[in-house]
Design an enzyme around this catalytic site. Structure first.
Site, PDB file in Angstrom:
ATOM      1  N   GLU A  50     -52.673  57.168  56.639  1.00 10.66           N
ATOM      2  CA  GLU A  50     -53.974  56.770  57.181  1.00 10.66           C
ATOM      3  C   GLU A  50     -54.122  57.255  58.618  1.00 10.66           C
ATOM      4  O   GLU A  50     -55.167  57.773  59.002  1.00 10.66           O
ATOM      5  CB  GLU A  50     -54.127  55.242  57.128  1.00 10.66           C
ATOM      6  N   HIS A  84     -62.550  61.586  57.446  1.00 10.53           N
ATOM      7  CA  HIS A  84     -61.286  60.915  57.124  1.00 10.53           C
ATOM      8  C   HIS A  84     -60.911  61.169  55.654  1.00 10.53           C
ATOM      9  O   HIS A  84     -59.774  61.524  55.351  1.00 10.53           O
ATOM     10  CB  HIS A  84     -61.439  59.408  57.398  1.00 10.53           C
ATOM     11  N   GLU A  85     -61.882  61.013  54.777  1.00  8.27           N
ATOM     12  CA  GLU A  85     -61.606  61.241  53.348  1.00  8.27           C
ATOM     13  C   GLU A  85     -61.315  62.718  53.076  1.00  8.27           C
ATOM     14  O   GLU A  85     -60.457  63.062  52.269  1.00  8.27           O
ATOM     15  CB  GLU A  85     -62.789  60.782  52.489  1.00  8.27           C
ATOM     16  N   HIS A 135     -57.763  63.449  53.727  1.00 12.01           N
ATOM     17  CA  HIS A 135     -56.862  63.094  52.621  1.00 12.01           C
ATOM     18  C   HIS A 135     -56.833  64.234  51.602  1.00 12.01           C
ATOM     19  O   HIS A 135     -55.791  64.561  51.055  1.00 12.01           O
ATOM     20  CB  HIS A 135     -57.339  61.818  51.934  1.00 12.01           C
TER      21      HIS A 135
END
Lengths: 187, 305
Positions: free
Chosen positions: B231, B149-150, B153
């Site tokens: 997100e 997930h990071e 980003h």
């Protein structure tokens, strides 16, 4: 009377830009494929480097399992001897299978399973196996975006002009696909 | 049967929505600028614009180039060690291989709460910070989901995108502020005009005041909405990287179900909240002012992938 001249210049300009854009795009996508292939190679190499250490550790406890030890050593030799990536991948798969049977027989030797060095090697090899899988996945992802670029209009037009053809995906051996993701390290 | 969502669709849908939100901010910006220049002297407005743009640009550029250091320092993160946090290094290495991005610098921050954030202006300068709680409570697949997930980003240039949005929001606020203050001075000069022009100007000034008060609020809400959309986008990309939706899903379930002691919440500066993978304050409900989408909705979408 000049407007059509400007129009032609603008059109030529757009076409030239498109030629450059698509050429660069294909080169970049192609480079990404080469790079991802070398990533797989790096991980396989790391695995091969751990094999002698593992064999030495296991031999201390399980002297009678010569066949399996031989298989993994042979696979390593085949990997180190392979000159092209296809041979390396094939040897890499064999090495993985041989390692799997080593960890399977380790179940029969409680002392081996308690060995610190063995446990660490097992964890490290499990992590490398994950990374090999991810490297393969990225390779296929790179092929996918390359193939999409080659197939989809208007890129397809330029691709045929540059002589770019669709590339083949990396086939994952069937037994490797069937292996579920197992947790070795619950740290 | 539940409809199957492909992650590629989800990523492109998020891109379009984020773009539309930016367009909304821009339209608002133009309306505000036009109203102010009508209400005031146009030449006066020009000077205001230039000053405020230079001011906010230099301000954001400085924070943009130092964003990673500021963020890491504010939570007192320490560099992760390869021997002590081996699982984190393995997960990050796997995700950087899967995404084809360089390995980010890894940091660990002291907190019982499961959380993580990424910062840095581009993938070459990326940093990733994970809480000690996450390392303790998550298993390998879950941690890979969180790291993925990071990583998304970083891959989506979310830091750059959010900075751009912050510049726009900041510009709108500054211009609105300057306009409201300038009314104190310009109001005196224009008093006494009884003709049609004067009336029109008063109406325009009132409209301008209305927009100047509203604009910063709306701009803020829009930037929060973008942050929430981002997100969802990062969740989708994380699944693309791990090819294993239950990993991230189970991590989110653990985040939802863990109870956070009050003293841990105080560790986060309010301004840091949007950076994190899930809202560190764990607000019970989601409203217009939330930095994160409701965790149950994220879990539901991951369930359908």
């Amino acid at each position: 009377m000049l407007w059509w001249l400007w129009l032609i210049i603008a059109l030529v300009f757009v076409v030239v830009i498109m030629f450059i854009y698509y050429y660069n795009k294909f080169v970049l996508l192609g480079n990404r494929i080469d790079n991802s292939l070398s990533q797989i190679d790096v991980q396989l190499q790391k695995r091969a480097d751990l094999v002698p250490n593992l064999v030495k550790t296991v031999q201390g406890y399980a002297k009678h399992e010569r066949k399996i030890m031989q298989a993994v050593t042979d696979a390593r030799k085949a990997f180190l001897g392979a000159t092209d990536i296809k041979g390396k991948l094939k040897a890499g798969n064999e090495m993985q299978n041989a390692l799997k049977s080593i960890f399977a027989i380790a179940e029969n030797y409680p002392q081996l399973r308690a060995n610190e060095n063995f446990l660490q090697l097992q964890q490290e090899l499990a992590a490398i196996e994950d990374k090999v899988a991810y490297a393969r996945q990225f390779y296929n992802d790179s092929i996918l975006s390359y193939n999409n670029g080659v197939k989809v209009f208007p890129g397809a037009m330029f691709a045929s002009m540059y002589g770019m053809k669709e590339k083949e995906y990396l086939k994952i051996p069937t037994e490797a696909k069937a292996v579920p993701k197992v947790d070795f390290d619950e740290e | 049967m539940v409809e199957h969502i492909s992650f590629q669709d989800e990523i492109s849908k998020n891109k379009i929505k984020s773009f539309l939100l930016i367009v909304v901010i821009f339209v608002f910006f133009i309306i505000l600028g036009a109203l102010i220049s009508f209400a005031l002297d146009p030449s006066y407005f020009f000077v205001i614009m230039i000053i405020s743009i230079i001011f906010s640009l230099s301000y954001t550029l400085i924070s943009y180039y130092n964003s990673d250091k500021i963020a890491l320092a504010s939570v007192r993160a320490k560099p992760a060690s390869r021997t002590e946090h081996r699982m984190l290094f393995n997960a990050a290495e796997s995700m950087s291989i899967a995404s084809g991005l360089p390995m980010p610098k890894l940091y660990v921050m002291e907190s019982e709460q499961i959380n993580a954030f990424a910062s840095g202006r581009d993938p070459q300068h990326a940093v990733m910070c994970v809480t000690t709680g996450a390392l303790k409570k998550l298993n390998k697949q879950e941690l890979e989901g969180v790291v993925g997930h990071e990583m998304s980003h970083i891959a989506n240039y979310d830091m750059r995108f959010m900075t751009t949005v912050a510049v726009l929001v900041g510009l709108i606020s500054i211009i609105a502020e300057i306009f409201l203050r300038s009314l104190w001075f310009s109001g005196r000069n224009n008093s006494g005009g009884k003709d049609e022009n004067g009336k029109l100007q008063i109406i325009l000034i009132l409209l301008g005041v209305f927009f100047a008060i509203l604009a910063p609020i709306v701009a803020n809400l829009v930037s929060l909405a973008i942050s929430r959309k981002r997100e969802f986008g990062a969740d989708a990309t994380a699944v693309k990287l791990t090819r294993y939706p239950p990993g991230l899903k189970n991590a989110l379930i653990k985040i939802r179900d863990e109870s956070v002691p009050e003293k841990d919440k105080k560790k986060y500066a309010k301004a840091m909240a949007p950076l994190f993978m899930s809202d560190p304050y764990k607000k019970k409900f989601t409203d217009m002012f939330s930095t994160h989408p409701p965790i149950n909705e994220r879990i539901k979408i991951l369930d359908r992938m």
